[in-house]
Scaffold this motif. Structure first.
Motif, PDB file in Angstrom:
ATOM      1  N   THR A   1      -1.893   9.832  11.738  1.00 12.86           N
ATOM      2  CA  THR A   1      -1.849   9.714  13.483  1.00 12.86           C
ATOM      3  C   THR A   1      -3.646  10.339  13.878  1.00 12.86           C
ATOM      4  O   THR A   1      -4.030   9.077  14.913  1.00 12.86           O
ATOM      5  CB  THR A   1      -1.147  10.545  14.736  1.00 12.86           C
ATOM      6  N   GLU A   2      -3.999  11.478  14.130  1.00 12.60           N
ATOM      7  CA  GLU A   2      -5.477  11.987  14.325  1.00 12.60           C
ATOM      8  C   GLU A   2      -6.633  10.786  14.144  1.00 12.60           C
ATOM      9  O   GLU A   2      -7.414  10.651  14.891  1.00 12.60           O
ATOM     10  CB  GLU A   2      -5.651  12.525  13.290  1.00 12.60           C
ATOM     11  N   LYS A   3      -6.025  10.194  12.753  1.00 13.79           N
ATOM     12  CA  LYS A   3      -7.892   9.695  11.974  1.00 13.79           C
ATOM     13  C   LYS A   3      -7.781   8.255  12.619  1.00 13.79           C
ATOM     14  O   LYS A   3      -8.910   7.385  12.525  1.00 13.79           O
ATOM     15  CB  LYS A   3      -7.830   9.416  10.412  1.00 13.79           C
ATOM     16  N   LEU A   4      -6.553   7.594  12.842  1.00 13.14           N
ATOM     17  CA  LEU A   4      -6.514   6.334  13.396  1.00 13.14           C
ATOM     18  C   LEU A   4      -7.164   5.984  14.922  1.00 13.14           C
ATOM     19  O   LEU A   4      -6.745   6.725  15.770  1.00 13.14           O
ATOM     20  CB  LEU A   4      -4.796   6.104  13.977  1.00 13.14           C
TER      21      LEU A   4
ATOM     22  N   GLY B   1       2.193  -3.149  -4.583  1.00 19.62           N
ATOM     23  CA  GLY B   1       0.857  -3.225  -4.177  1.00 19.62           C
ATOM     24  C   GLY B   1       0.203  -1.830  -5.034  1.00 19.62           C
ATOM     25  O   GLY B   1       0.665  -1.342  -6.300  1.00 19.62           O
ATOM     26  N   GLU B   2      -0.646  -1.495  -4.739  1.00 16.57           N
ATOM     27  CA  GLU B   2      -1.507  -0.322  -4.802  1.00 16.57           C
ATOM     28  C   GLU B   2      -0.848   0.721  -4.320  1.00 16.57           C
ATOM     29  O   GLU B   2      -0.944   0.663  -3.056  1.00 16.57           O
ATOM     30  CB  GLU B   2      -2.882  -0.273  -5.020  1.00 16.57           C
ATOM     31  N   LYS B   3      -1.114   2.129  -4.920  1.00 16.29           N
ATOM     32  CA  LYS B   3      -1.400   4.143  -4.355  1.00 16.29           C
ATOM     33  C   LYS B   3      -2.865   4.083  -3.765  1.00 16.29           C
ATOM     34  O   LYS B   3      -3.619   3.928  -4.595  1.00 16.29           O
ATOM     35  CB  LYS B   3      -0.209   4.214  -5.258  1.00 16.29           C
ATOM     36  N   VAL B   4      -2.738   4.296  -2.839  1.00 15.30           N
ATOM     37  CA  VAL B   4      -4.530   5.135  -2.215  1.00 15.30           C
ATOM     38  C   VAL B   4      -3.946   6.570  -2.565  1.00 15.30           C
ATOM     39  O   VAL B   4      -3.262   7.257  -2.746  1.00 15.30           O
ATOM     40  CB  VAL B   4      -4.466   4.337  -0.715  1.00 15.30           C
ATOM     41  N   ALA B   5      -5.181   7.165  -2.383  1.00 16.74           N
ATOM     42  CA  ALA B   5      -5.089   8.744  -3.068  1.00 16.74           C
ATOM     43  C   ALA B   5      -5.097  10.089  -2.131  1.00 16.74           C
ATOM     44  O   ALA B   5      -4.322  10.687  -1.857  1.00 16.74           O
ATOM     45  CB  ALA B   5      -6.916   8.941  -3.578  1.00 16.74           C
TER      46      ALA B   5
ATOM     47  N   LEU C   1      -6.087   4.989   3.314  1.00 16.66           N
ATOM     48  CA  LEU C   1      -5.143   4.333   3.910  1.00 16.66           C
ATOM     49  C   LEU C   1      -5.600   4.302   5.499  1.00 16.66           C
ATOM     50  O   LEU C   1      -5.409   2.781   5.737  1.00 16.66           O
ATOM     51  CB  LEU C   1      -3.653   5.288   4.136  1.00 16.66           C
ATOM     52  N   VAL C   2      -6.876   4.814   5.607  1.00 17.03           N
ATOM     53  CA  VAL C   2      -6.874   4.044   7.270  1.00 17.03           C
ATOM     54  C   VAL C   2      -7.833   3.140   6.936  1.00 17.03           C
ATOM     55  O   VAL C   2      -8.124   2.174   7.639  1.00 17.03           O
ATOM     56  CB  VAL C   2      -7.520   5.873   8.226  1.00 17.03           C
ATOM     57  N   ALA C   3      -8.877   2.937   6.362  1.00 16.88           N
ATOM     58  CA  ALA C   3      -9.505   2.194   5.913  1.00 16.88           C
ATOM     59  C   ALA C   3      -9.234   0.736   5.488  1.00 16.88           C
ATOM     60  O   ALA C   3      -9.593  -0.656   5.862  1.00 16.88           O
ATOM     61  CB  ALA C   3     -10.144   2.655   4.267  1.00 16.88           C
ATOM     62  N   LYS C   4      -7.991   0.902   4.398  1.00 12.38           N
ATOM     63  CA  LYS C   4      -6.796  -0.499   4.022  1.00 12.38           C
ATOM     64  C   LYS C   4      -6.320  -0.705   5.818  1.00 12.38           C
ATOM     65  O   LYS C   4      -6.051  -2.243   5.723  1.00 12.38           O
ATOM     66  CB  LYS C   4      -5.590   0.404   3.725  1.00 12.38           C
ATOM     67  N   MET C   5      -5.534   0.412   6.565  1.00  4.64           N
ATOM     68  CA  MET C   5      -4.958   0.386   7.852  1.00  4.64           C
ATOM     69  C   MET C   5      -6.054  -0.833   8.631  1.00  4.64           C
ATOM     70  O   MET C   5      -5.820  -1.893   9.983  1.00  4.64           O
ATOM     71  CB  MET C   5      -4.984   1.325   7.956  1.00  4.64           C
ATOM     72  N   LYS C   6      -7.565  -0.516   8.431  1.00  3.15           N
ATOM     73  CA  LYS C   6      -8.470  -0.884   9.485  1.00  3.15           C
ATOM     74  C   LYS C   6      -8.775  -2.152   9.335  1.00  3.15           C
ATOM     75  O   LYS C   6      -8.369  -3.114  10.004  1.00  3.15           O
ATOM     76  CB  LYS C   6      -9.278  -0.281   9.455  1.00  3.15           C
TER      77      LYS C   6
ATOM     78  N   ILE D   1       1.117  -1.428   0.191  1.00  2.00           N
ATOM     79  CA  ILE D   1       0.318   0.040  -0.124  1.00  2.00           C
ATOM     80  C   ILE D   1       1.313   1.024  -0.178  1.00  2.00           C
ATOM     81  O   ILE D   1       1.778   1.311   0.289  1.00  2.00           O
ATOM     82  CB  ILE D   1      -0.534  -0.027   1.032  1.00  2.00           C
ATOM     83  N   GLY D   2       0.289   1.991  -0.870  1.00  2.00           N
ATOM     84  CA  GLY D   2       1.726   3.443  -0.842  1.00  2.00           C
ATOM     85  C   GLY D   2       0.746   4.495  -0.421  1.00  2.00           C
ATOM     86  O   GLY D   2      -0.369   4.418  -1.700  1.00  2.00           O
TER      87      GLY D   2
END
Lengths: 309, 248
Positions: A306-309, B229-233, B238-243, A292-293
């Motif tokens: 950090t805030e949104k997690l 992998g893929e790049k997120v916008a 990113l938060v959604a992916k991490m969740k 993931i990038g």
């Protein structure tokens, strides 16, 4: 085959690095352990519970307290009279001791194994992990160091090993321990952390490293790492360094922030399960290995994340 | 006091090694070769000790092909006084190298042997420790700081989690880590001077050492390649992916 596994410990508790070595040894045959230290009977009791363990040799002697190679290598060499393979985690302790044991036994060591392919055949990384060699030993006994990230950790319970006291050579009188500076931290150790947040040169300086990386790591309960560039620039101490010349890590999730992805760094983290990269240069090599990038300015992205997690 | 500094000729640090298609090894034809970076640090440290008046002579040693002369000339240009090449075209394993070095140390009687912690080709990290074992002398591996103090040497070592200081009786073997020093570049006048410094050539047989390998390499392959992998916008994605990964 009877193996003898070096138990890495601090005279109080077994360190995690031991567990991968136990798994590797189990692929070769019977697993015996060596706990060498001072006042370390509790470590032997704990080690005896590791799944799959037979005998635990306890060498309790002030001369072994700091695992000085000059003192413990002759002890191991003696015990190798009844064992076929000495198996050591590839930690700085293991890398210090194992070759000394190998030379005493006139055996060519096999360093940093990634897999066990047969009784005497193993794979190991060469050229900073840019190539993988399959090697077979012709020596009567084996001396091996084990890359911790390449093997599952053995379970810490379920074993019913028996502890047996052994005595070994006295202090060789060649070396002595003076002091140590071990960073005290509430954070998980890099080599056992499930999540690692790692910063690179783009963090600019030591203060911004603290300001941007640490809160995110705190939020995730993560270990903190750094690239060699960040360490050389003095942002963080040496022991934060992830890479071929630093620590080899393989967490569930590795978050690389402002790290371009030099070969040197990739060699230390490319076995992570999921890699997340944040970098402003969309052509940075780190994106070639990242699952993931996110391309953009870390000084904006990281606080928002950090805030949104 | 003499300091012995073993050095190895290896693929240059900046070259990406290419694995041969037939799995027989890494392709070294027409590839730039240099002194192993950890060994450069060892040479530099020896020079600093000599400059501080604590050593009289620095002897560089290499076990390798005729071309390893170039590596020894580099050590001489940096500041070593003389060199010994133990010439062989065979690949010599750390155990055999340690045996050759022990024989040289028996002749030269150095007070300190400084060598790199590992070579960046085979990444074994063994030679120094093996040499110390064969000589029955103490070892200070992964040195971050080296301080001579009379008959002993204090070595601050880089260990997992921090630093450790040990005191070693001399003669001692010390292996270098990256942060011990920053090696100098040899100046042109010194490169010219180095051509006149003595360089002896020997063979492993001169020392009675059997260099037959104990390990055989049946295959060398590329490591598994990781796919991009893929790049997120944006951060929300990113938060959604991490969740989804269960870490947020």
């Amino acid at each position: 085959m009877k193996t003898l596994v070096w138990v890495e410990h601090d005279n109080n508790a077994v360190k995690d690095a031991t567990l991968a070595a136990v798994t590797a040894a189990g692929k070769l045959g019977e697993v015996h352990l060596l706990v060498a230290g001072a006042n370390c009977a509790a470590v032997a009791e704990e080690a005896a519970k590791i799944a799959g363990v037979g005998k635990v040799h306890l060498a309790d002697n002030p001369a072994y307290e700091h695992a000085l190679a000059e003192n413990v290598a002759p002890l191991v060499a003696d015990l190798m009279g009844h064992h076929d393979a000495f198996v050591c985690p590839a930690t700085t302790t293991g890398k210090n001791i194992a070759p000394r044991v190998a030379a005493l036994l006139d055996v060519m060591q096999i360093s940093d194994i990634l897999s066990v392919e047969g009784d005497k055949t193993f794979t190991r990384p060469i050229y900073a992990g840019n190539a993988i060699a399959t090697v077979t030993s012709s020596d009567a006994k084996l001396v091996i160091t084990v890359r911790g990230t390449a093997f599952e950790k053995a379970e810490t319970t379920g074993g019913s090993g028996t502890v047996e006291a052994v005595s070994g050579p006295a202090d060789a009188g060649l070396s002595s321990f003076v002091s140590s500076e071990i960073a005290k931290s509430e954070r998980p150790e890099l080599t056992s952390a499930k999540v690692i947040v790692s910063g690179g040169r783009a963090l600019k300086d030591a203060d911004t490293f603290q300001e941007y990386i640490i809160p995110l790591a705190d939020k995730l309960g993560a270990g903190v790492g750094a690239s060699r560039a960040a360490v050389d620039a003095g942002y963080v101490p040496n022991d934060y360094q992830v890479g071929q010349t630093g620590k080899i890590v393989a967490p569930e999730v590795y978050i690389a922030i402002g790290i371009s992805g030099a070969i040197q760094h990739l060699a230390g983290m490319k076995d992570s399960k999921t890699i997340i990269a944040i970098n402003k240069d969309e052509d940075a090599p780190i994106f070639q290995v990242a699952d993931i990038g996110l391309v953009g300015d870390l000084f904006k992205i990281v606080p928002e994340l950090t805030e949104k997690l | 006091m003499k300091i012995l500094v073993p050095v190895k000729r290896v693929i240059d640090y900046n070259v990406k090694p290419r694995v041969k298609a037939d799995g027989s090894g890494v392709d070294l034809t027409n590839v730039k070769m240099s002194m192993n970076p950890f060994d450069e640090i060892a040479v530099e440290e020896a020079i600093r000790i000599k400059d501080a008046g604590k050593a009289d002579e620095i002897i560089a040693v290499s076990v390798g092909p005729a071309k390893a002369q170039e590596t020894l000339r580099t050590a001489l240009a940096m500041g070593a006084d003389r060199a010994i090449l133990v010439e062989t075209d065979a690949e010599v394993e750390p155990l055999a190298v340690a045996k050759i070095l022990k024989a040289i140390a028996d002749e030269e009687q150095p007070g300190l042997i400084l060598l790199g912690k590992q070579a960046i080709d085979d990444d074994s990290n063994q030679t120094g420790q093996m040499l110390a074992a064969l000589m029955g002398r103490p070892q200070g591996t992964f040195a971050n700081t080296v301080e001579l103090d009379g008959d002993s040497v204090m070595v601050k070592r880089e260990i997992d989690g921090g630093l450790e200081t040990v005191k070693l009786a001399m003669p001692a073997i010390v292996t270098t880590d990256l942060r011990l020093n920053e090696p100098r570049y040899a100046s042109l006048p010194n490169i010219m001077k180095a051509k006149k410094k003595p360089l002896d050539t020997k063979s492993p047989a001169d020392f009675g050492v059997d260099i037959t390998p104990r390990l055989t390499t049946s295959n060398v392959s590329e490591p598994p390649v990781r796919q991009a992998g893929e790049k997120v916008a944006d951060v929300d994605a990113l938060v959604a992916k991490m969740k989804a990964l269960g870490i947020a």
